[in-house]
Enzyme design. Sequence first.
Site, PDB file in Angstrom:
ATOM      1  N   ALA A  50       0.693   8.136   6.244  1.00  0.00           N
ATOM      2  CA  ALA A  50       1.992   8.370   6.868  1.00  0.00           C
ATOM      3  C   ALA A  50       2.604   7.031   7.281  1.00  0.00           C
ATOM      4  O   ALA A  50       1.899   6.045   7.461  1.00  0.00           O
ATOM      5  CB  ALA A  50       1.840   9.272   8.091  1.00  0.00           C
ATOM      6  N   THR A  51       3.911   7.022   7.421  1.00  0.00           N
ATOM      7  CA  THR A  51       4.602   5.820   7.878  1.00  0.00           C
ATOM      8  C   THR A  51       4.244   5.555   9.332  1.00  0.00           C
ATOM      9  O   THR A  51       4.437   6.414  10.192  1.00  0.00           O
ATOM     10  CB  THR A  51       6.121   5.989   7.744  1.00  0.00           C
ATOM     11  OG1 THR A  51       6.442   6.279   6.383  1.00  0.00           O
ATOM     12  CG2 THR A  51       6.840   4.715   8.168  1.00  0.00           C
TER      13      THR A  51
END
Length: 290
Positions: A50-51
Amino acid sequence: QFSTITNLHHHHLLLTIIIIMSLSLQSGGTSSRALPHPSTSSGLTAPAEATTRPITTGTSVLGVKYNGGVMLAADTLCSYGSLAKYKNARRLLPINSRTLVGASGEYSDLQSISDLLRRNALEDRCTADSLYEEETESEECAKEVWSYLRAVMYNRRNKMNPLWNDVVVAGFKQDADGTTSDEPFLGIVDKIGTAYEDDILATGFGSYLALPLLREKYSANMEEGEARALLEDCLRILFYRDCRALNRVQIAKVTKESGVLVSEPYELDTHWEFKGFITNKGEMGTDGGW
């Protein structure tokens, strides 16, 4: 004797086929592509990532209500870390004929939000009772878009993969019969789903530098020209004080009569003749450098 020779021939043929198949399935054989290479098989099982922090980001978005509409303002700079890389990144986006969205934060996430909202707008248009563009009862009003974004942002936050944006939604509410109300709307949603409405809003560095100026100068019955001048003054201050800001800006408005209008980018006039910029440092008769 003939049958014995035939059986031996069949056994020999079968043994030859088995040997050929075993050789072809070895690494480097003619069918080596059927087996994944060790260096590629590990990539197939890598965990999803995930970012964890925004990379290409835009800074402040400002919004005010005025007499007859709502106005947003933002510059067109997207910074790649600390590098001022993209100078024509437009962050004020029309969603339909009565809703406008602006956002600071990760630009790729803003593109994802824009695609999502425009798909919804297209679906509303395709499933409407009327094909005439003048009839906008089927379109989502600004408050509906704002409420929808609140759910989207909170959902992504709960998945530990937020959309890294603070989104400002401007437009008009709608009456019970679906027609556009006379009451303007201005709301904000942040990356964890926190949402609220107000008459003046700012995101990013603007919430520290521009919001106090907006509070001081804002009046509920201000005209369009006054609102634009106020937003330009705030953007100018942000350009002076925010190292991620630019003096190339856009202004957008939503009115009941004209719908959504977004200006082309233009440059603000700036003033750099402040005495402190040109006074010799230390009064030592130098050229102004330390």
